[in-house]
Enzyme design. Structure first.
Site, PDB file in Angstrom:
ATOM      1  N   GLU A  75     -15.961  26.422 -30.264  1.00 60.05           N
ATOM      2  CA  GLU A  75     -14.699  26.056 -29.628  1.00 60.05           C
ATOM      3  C   GLU A  75     -14.246  27.143 -28.655  1.00 60.05           C
ATOM      4  O   GLU A  75     -13.747  28.187 -29.065  1.00 60.05           O
ATOM      5  CB  GLU A  75     -13.616  25.826 -30.694  1.00 60.05           C
ATOM      6  CG  GLU A  75     -13.803  24.559 -31.488  1.00 60.05           C
ATOM      7  CD  GLU A  75     -13.662  23.289 -30.658  1.00 60.05           C
ATOM      8  OE1 GLU A  75     -12.752  23.216 -29.819  1.00 60.05           O
ATOM      9  OE2 GLU A  75     -14.490  22.384 -30.851  1.00 60.05           O
ATOM     10  N   GLU A 115      -5.233  25.268 -34.010  1.00 55.53           N
ATOM     11  CA  GLU A 115      -6.527  25.001 -33.366  1.00 55.53           C
ATOM     12  C   GLU A 115      -7.573  24.612 -34.421  1.00 55.53           C
ATOM     13  O   GLU A 115      -8.414  23.741 -34.176  1.00 55.53           O
ATOM     14  CB  GLU A 115      -6.977  26.243 -32.576  1.00 55.53           C
ATOM     15  CG  GLU A 115      -8.214  26.042 -31.718  1.00 55.53           C
ATOM     16  CD  GLU A 115      -8.086  24.944 -30.654  1.00 55.53           C
ATOM     17  OE1 GLU A 115      -7.044  24.882 -29.988  1.00 55.53           O
ATOM     18  OE2 GLU A 115      -9.037  24.141 -30.510  1.00 55.53           O
ATOM     19  N   GLU A 169     -10.889  16.532 -34.520  1.00 58.14           N
ATOM     20  CA  GLU A 169     -11.923  16.137 -33.548  1.00 58.14           C
ATOM     21  C   GLU A 169     -13.225  15.782 -34.263  1.00 58.14           C
ATOM     22  O   GLU A 169     -13.860  14.783 -33.950  1.00 58.14           O
ATOM     23  CB  GLU A 169     -12.174  17.276 -32.559  1.00 58.14           C
ATOM     24  CG  GLU A 169     -11.111  17.402 -31.483  1.00 58.14           C
ATOM     25  CD  GLU A 169     -11.328  18.588 -30.570  1.00 58.14           C
ATOM     26  OE1 GLU A 169     -10.486  18.798 -29.693  1.00 58.14           O
ATOM     27  OE2 GLU A 169     -12.329  19.314 -30.752  1.00 58.14           O
ATOM     28  N   GLU A 223     -18.504   6.824 -30.316  1.00 53.56           N
ATOM     29  CA  GLU A 223     -18.222   5.598 -29.552  1.00 53.56           C
ATOM     30  C   GLU A 223     -16.761   5.638 -29.110  1.00 53.56           C
ATOM     31  O   GLU A 223     -15.909   6.150 -29.841  1.00 53.56           O
ATOM     32  CB  GLU A 223     -18.445   4.350 -30.427  1.00 53.56           C
ATOM     33  CG  GLU A 223     -19.889   4.104 -30.802  1.00 53.56           C
ATOM     34  CD  GLU A 223     -20.757   3.711 -29.619  1.00 53.56           C
ATOM     35  OE1 GLU A 223     -20.239   3.063 -28.690  1.00 53.56           O
ATOM     36  OE2 GLU A 223     -21.946   4.087 -29.620  1.00 53.56           O
ATOM     37  N   TYR A 224     -16.486   5.039 -27.944  1.00 54.27           N
ATOM     38  CA  TYR A 224     -15.093   5.018 -27.464  1.00 54.27           C
ATOM     39  C   TYR A 224     -14.243   4.136 -28.365  1.00 54.27           C
ATOM     40  O   TYR A 224     -14.649   3.043 -28.743  1.00 54.27           O
ATOM     41  CB  TYR A 224     -15.022   4.499 -26.013  1.00 54.27           C
ATOM     42  CG  TYR A 224     -13.597   4.516 -25.499  1.00 54.27           C
ATOM     43  CD1 TYR A 224     -13.088   5.641 -24.870  1.00 54.27           C
ATOM     44  CD2 TYR A 224     -12.756   3.415 -25.699  1.00 54.27           C
ATOM     45  CE1 TYR A 224     -11.758   5.676 -24.432  1.00 54.27           C
ATOM     46  CE2 TYR A 224     -11.433   3.446 -25.263  1.00 54.27           C
ATOM     47  CZ  TYR A 224     -10.953   4.576 -24.633  1.00 54.27           C
ATOM     48  OH  TYR A 224      -9.644   4.612 -24.214  1.00 54.27           O
ATOM     49  N   HIS A 225     -13.050   4.643 -28.728  1.00 46.62           N
ATOM     50  CA  HIS A 225     -12.081   3.819 -29.459  1.00 46.62           C
ATOM     51  C   HIS A 225     -10.682   4.310 -29.075  1.00 46.62           C
ATOM     52  O   HIS A 225     -10.437   5.514 -29.081  1.00 46.62           O
ATOM     53  CB  HIS A 225     -12.299   3.931 -30.973  1.00 46.62           C
ATOM     54  CG  HIS A 225     -11.583   2.850 -31.726  1.00 46.62           C
ATOM     55  ND1 HIS A 225     -10.212   2.796 -31.831  1.00 46.62           N
ATOM     56  CD2 HIS A 225     -12.056   1.762 -32.387  1.00 46.62           C
ATOM     57  CE1 HIS A 225      -9.871   1.726 -32.526  1.00 46.62           C
ATOM     58  NE2 HIS A 225     -10.965   1.078 -32.874  1.00 46.62           N
ATOM     59  N   LYS A 227      -7.045  12.220 -31.083  1.00 47.10           N
ATOM     60  CA  LYS A 227      -7.469  13.494 -30.471  1.00 47.10           C
ATOM     61  C   LYS A 227      -6.404  14.033 -29.518  1.00 47.10           C
ATOM     62  O   LYS A 227      -6.155  15.237 -29.476  1.00 47.10           O
ATOM     63  CB  LYS A 227      -8.783  13.300 -29.709  1.00 47.10           C
ATOM     64  CG  LYS A 227      -9.995  13.281 -30.608  1.00 47.10           C
ATOM     65  CD  LYS A 227     -11.258  13.428 -29.793  1.00 47.10           C
ATOM     66  CE  LYS A 227     -12.466  13.462 -30.682  1.00 47.10           C
ATOM     67  NZ  LYS A 227     -13.694  13.793 -29.944  1.00 47.10           N
ATOM     68  N   ASP A 228      -5.798  13.132 -28.737  1.00 45.54           N
ATOM     69  CA  ASP A 228      -4.780  13.588 -27.775  1.00 45.54           C
ATOM     70  C   ASP A 228      -3.549  14.137 -28.503  1.00 45.54           C
ATOM     71  O   ASP A 228      -2.976  15.151 -28.088  1.00 45.54           O
ATOM     72  CB  ASP A 228      -4.389  12.452 -26.822  1.00 45.54           C
ATOM     73  CG  ASP A 228      -5.504  12.123 -25.826  1.00 45.54           C
ATOM     74  OD1 ASP A 228      -6.505  12.866 -25.818  1.00 45.54           O
ATOM     75  OD2 ASP A 228      -5.384  11.135 -25.087  1.00 45.54           O
TER      76      ASP A 228
HETATM   77  N1  LIG Z   1     -14.303   8.574 -29.464  1.00 42.96           N
HETATM   78  C1  LIG Z   1     -13.405   8.681 -28.486  1.00 42.96           C
HETATM   79  N2  LIG Z   1     -12.753   7.575 -28.061  1.00 42.96           N
HETATM   80  C2  LIG Z   1     -11.831   7.668 -27.073  1.00 42.96           C
HETATM   81  N3  LIG Z   1     -11.506   8.789 -26.421  1.00 42.96           N
HETATM   82  C3  LIG Z   1     -12.114   9.925 -26.809  1.00 42.96           C
HETATM   83  C4  LIG Z   1     -13.097   9.940 -27.843  1.00 42.96           C
HETATM   84  N4  LIG Z   1     -13.541  11.211 -28.012  1.00 42.96           N
HETATM   85  C5  LIG Z   1     -12.849  11.949 -27.124  1.00 42.96           C
HETATM   86  N5  LIG Z   1     -11.996  11.188 -26.397  1.00 42.96           N
HETATM   87  C6  LIG Z   1     -11.094  11.664 -25.323  1.00 42.96           C
HETATM   88  O1  LIG Z   1     -11.713  12.756 -24.672  1.00 42.96           O
HETATM   89  C7  LIG Z   1     -10.907  13.948 -24.807  1.00 42.96           C
HETATM   90  C8  LIG Z   1     -11.810  15.132 -25.052  1.00 42.96           C
HETATM   91  O2  LIG Z   1     -12.438  14.975 -26.311  1.00 42.96           O
HETATM   92  P1  LIG Z   1     -13.313  16.130 -26.964  1.00 42.96           P
HETATM   93  O3  LIG Z   1     -13.710  15.687 -28.317  1.00 42.96           O
HETATM   94  O4  LIG Z   1     -14.368  16.546 -26.009  1.00 42.96           O
HETATM   95  O5  LIG Z   1     -12.225  17.253 -27.134  1.00 42.96           O
HETATM   96  P2  LIG Z   1     -12.230  18.732 -26.542  1.00 42.96           P
HETATM   97  O6  LIG Z   1     -12.484  18.737 -25.083  1.00 42.96           O
HETATM   98  O7  LIG Z   1     -13.075  19.565 -27.444  1.00 42.96           O
HETATM   99  O8  LIG Z   1     -10.674  18.959 -26.816  1.00 42.96           O
HETATM  100  P3  LIG Z   1      -9.888  20.299 -26.975  1.00 42.96           P
HETATM  101  O9  LIG Z   1      -9.815  20.867 -25.571  1.00 42.96           O
HETATM  102  O10 LIG Z   1      -8.554  19.876 -27.521  1.00 42.96           O
HETATM  103  O11 LIG Z   1     -10.651  21.158 -27.964  1.00 42.96           O
HETATM  104  C9  LIG Z   1      -9.950  13.648 -25.970  1.00 42.96           C
HETATM  105  O12 LIG Z   1      -8.750  14.368 -25.847  1.00 42.96           O
HETATM  106  C10 LIG Z   1      -9.759  12.152 -25.841  1.00 42.96           C
HETATM  107  O13 LIG Z   1      -8.757  11.860 -24.870  1.00 42.96           O
END
Ligand SMILES: Nc1ncnc2c1ncn2[C@@H]1O[C@H](COP(=O)(O)OP(=O)(O)OP(=O)(O)O)[C@@H](O)[C@H]1O
Length: 141
Positions: free
Chosen positions: A40, A81, A88, A98-100, A107-108
């Site tokens: 991370e 964090e 995550e 998969e997108y959901h 996550k957001d």
């Molecule tokens: N399975 C999913 N379905 C829909 N959207 C997703 C999915 N996985 C991630 N996302 C979107 O993509 C973004 C980035 O996801 P990711 O898992 O890469 O986090 P990250 O970049 O490590 O986040 P952070 O900066 O908080 O550590 C998420 O904030 C979310 O908006």
């Protein structure tokens, strides 16, 4: 029924189960810290940014109460964090990448919690250090 198959697969894998000792638990916890530091980039940034208030506290000779508040804020951001990374990973596990829309929402929101905590920490740092910086500034000019 489900329990039986779960236990059988656990035995087959031979890797999952109760930690046999306190030291095994600590080792796995340290592994977790190592993973989050390696994987991370945000956690490394938090650790690095955490040095700024620590150095400032040392430079300005912060009071014990100020030290406590500063260290509390740094740990609060770091713990948040950790929680964000847990979310995550669980979301990725459940969705299998998969997108959901609910995965995005979760996550957001988790990322939003980190952001709110970081703003809180910056606000506290400003309350503690801004008067000290200004005092130093007016002394120097
Ligand atoms: N399975 C999913 N379905 C829909 N959207 C997703 C999915 N996985 C991630 N996302 C979107 O993509 C973004 C980035 O996801 P990711 O898992 O890469 O986090 P990250 O970049 O490590 O986040 P952070 O900066 O908080 O550590 C998420 O904030 C979310 O908006």
């Amino acid at each position: 029924m489900l329990m039986d198959s779960k236990e059988t697969s656990r035995e087959k894998m031979g890797k999952i189960g109760k930690n046999p000792s306190f030291f095994a638990s600590v080792k796995h916890a340290l592994d977790g810290i190592g993973i989050i530091l390696r994987e991370e980039k945000n956690m490394r940034s938090h650790a690095l940014f955490g040095l700024i208030p620590l150095l400032s506290a040392w430079f300005f000779g912060a009071s014990p109460m100020e030290w406590i508040v500063i260290i509390f804020c740094i740990f609060l951001v770091i713990i948040m964090e950790f929680l964000n990374t847990i979310f995550e990973n669980v979301v990725d596990l459940v969705t299998d990448y998969e997108y959901h829309p609910l995965a995005k929402k979760a996550k957001d929101i988790a990322a939003g919690a980190v952001l709110v905590t970081a703003f809180f920490a910056i606000l506290i740092a400003a309350i503690i250090f801004l008067p000290k910086f200004l005092e130093l500034y007016y002394k120097l000019i």
